[in-house]
Scaffold this motif. Structure first.
Motif, PDB file in Angstrom:
ATOM      1  N   TYR A  62      27.312 -49.440  11.907  1.00 55.04           N
ATOM      2  CA  TYR A  62      26.719 -49.857  10.633  1.00 55.04           C
ATOM      3  C   TYR A  62      25.292 -50.351  10.843  1.00 55.04           C
ATOM      4  N   GLU A  63      25.096 -51.214  11.841  1.00 48.78           N
ATOM      5  CA  GLU A  63      23.760 -51.752  12.124  1.00 48.78           C
ATOM      6  C   GLU A  63      22.794 -50.649  12.555  1.00 48.78           C
ATOM      7  N   CYS A  64      23.264 -49.735  13.392  1.00 51.06           N
ATOM      8  CA  CYS A  64      22.412 -48.637  13.859  1.00 51.06           C
ATOM      9  C   CYS A  64      22.001 -47.745  12.689  1.00 51.06           C
ATOM     10  N   GLU A  65      22.957 -47.382  11.847  1.00 49.42           N
ATOM     11  CA  GLU A  65      22.646 -46.504  10.714  1.00 49.42           C
ATOM     12  C   GLU A  65      21.766 -47.195   9.679  1.00 49.42           C
ATOM     13  N   LYS A  66      21.905 -48.505   9.568  1.00 48.52           N
ATOM     14  CA  LYS A  66      21.068 -49.261   8.630  1.00 48.52           C
ATOM     15  C   LYS A  66      19.614 -49.287   9.115  1.00 48.52           C
ATOM     16  N   LYS A  67      19.414 -49.454  10.413  1.00 50.98           N
ATOM     17  CA  LYS A  67      18.066 -49.530  10.982  1.00 50.98           C
ATOM     18  C   LYS A  67      17.447 -48.155  11.205  1.00 50.98           C
TER      19      LYS A  67
END
Length: 87
Positions: A62-67
Protein backbone atom coordinates in the motif's frame (compact mmCIF):
# COMPACT_ATOMS: atom_id res chain seq x y z
CA UNK A 1 40.15 25.60 0.14
CA UNK A 2 40.71 21.91 0.95
CA UNK A 3 37.97 22.05 3.60
CA UNK A 4 35.46 23.50 1.14
CA UNK A 5 36.35 20.82 -1.42
CA UNK A 6 35.98 18.08 1.21
CA UNK A 7 32.57 19.44 2.26
CA UNK A 8 31.36 19.57 -1.36
CA UNK A 9 32.52 16.01 -2.03
CA UNK A 10 30.80 14.81 1.15
CA UNK A 11 27.53 16.47 0.17
CA UNK A 12 27.66 14.95 -3.30
CA UNK A 13 28.33 11.46 -1.93
CA UNK A 14 25.52 11.72 0.60
CA UNK A 15 23.17 12.96 -2.11
CA UNK A 16 24.04 9.96 -4.28
CA UNK A 17 22.96 7.44 -1.64
CA UNK A 18 19.96 5.46 -2.83
CA UNK A 19 16.79 6.36 -0.98
CA UNK A 20 15.73 2.71 -0.86
CA UNK A 21 19.03 1.85 0.88
CA UNK A 22 18.36 4.43 3.59
CA UNK A 23 14.80 3.17 3.98
CA UNK A 24 16.04 -0.43 4.20
CA UNK A 25 18.38 0.57 7.02
CA UNK A 26 15.47 2.11 8.94
CA UNK A 27 13.38 -0.98 8.19
CA UNK A 28 16.00 -3.33 9.64
CA UNK A 29 15.92 -1.44 12.94
CA UNK A 30 12.19 -2.11 13.46
CA UNK A 31 10.52 -5.02 15.26
CA UNK A 32 9.00 -8.21 13.77
CA UNK A 33 5.99 -8.55 11.45
CA UNK A 34 7.48 -6.24 8.88
CA UNK A 35 7.80 -6.15 5.09
CA UNK A 36 9.85 -4.09 2.64
CA UNK A 37 8.83 -3.50 -1.00
CA UNK A 38 10.91 -1.89 -3.78
CA UNK A 39 10.49 -0.66 -7.36
CA UNK A 40 12.99 -0.80 -10.22
CA UNK A 41 13.37 3.00 -10.17
CA UNK A 42 14.47 3.25 -6.50
CA UNK A 43 10.98 3.59 -5.03
CA UNK A 44 10.06 1.76 -1.87
CA UNK A 45 7.50 1.17 0.87
CA UNK A 46 7.56 -0.65 4.17
CA UNK A 47 5.32 -1.57 7.05
CA UNK A 48 6.40 -2.61 10.56
CA UNK A 49 5.01 -3.72 13.92
CA UNK A 50 1.83 -5.19 12.43
CA UNK A 51 -0.40 -7.83 14.03
CA UNK A 52 0.62 -10.40 11.39
CA UNK A 53 3.14 -10.83 8.61
CA UNK A 54 0.34 -10.76 6.03
CA UNK A 55 -0.81 -7.33 7.22
CA UNK A 56 2.77 -6.08 7.10
CA UNK A 57 3.08 -7.23 3.47
CA UNK A 58 -0.23 -5.59 2.54
CA UNK A 59 0.81 -2.38 4.29
CA UNK A 60 4.17 -2.29 2.52
CA UNK A 61 2.53 -2.70 -0.90
CA UNK A 62 0.00 0.00 0.00
CA UNK A 63 2.76 2.45 0.96
CA UNK A 64 4.82 1.63 -2.14
CA UNK A 65 1.85 2.05 -4.50
CA UNK A 66 0.84 5.28 -2.78
CA UNK A 67 4.33 6.78 -3.22
CA UNK A 68 4.98 5.27 -6.68
CA UNK A 69 1.64 5.07 -8.51
CA UNK A 70 3.07 4.19 -11.94
CA UNK A 71 5.79 1.74 -10.84
CA UNK A 72 5.61 -1.99 -10.24
CA UNK A 73 6.26 -2.80 -6.58
CA UNK A 74 8.06 -6.04 -5.71
CA UNK A 75 8.42 -7.72 -2.34
CA UNK A 76 12.05 -7.55 -1.16
CA UNK A 77 12.17 -8.59 2.53
CA UNK A 78 9.83 -10.08 5.12
CA UNK A 79 10.81 -10.06 8.81
CA UNK A 80 14.43 -9.33 7.94
CA UNK A 81 14.81 -12.16 5.38
CA UNK A 82 15.26 -11.57 1.67
CA UNK A 83 12.60 -13.19 -0.47
CA UNK A 84 14.98 -13.89 -3.37
CA UNK A 85 18.65 -14.76 -2.99
CA UNK A 86 21.08 -11.88 -3.34
CA UNK A 87 23.69 -12.42 -6.08
Amino acid sequence: MKKIFAILVSLILVGCAKQSSLALYAFNEKSNNKAFVITSDDGWGFSTAQVSTELAIMGAFYECEKKNPISLCELEKVNGKYIFSQK
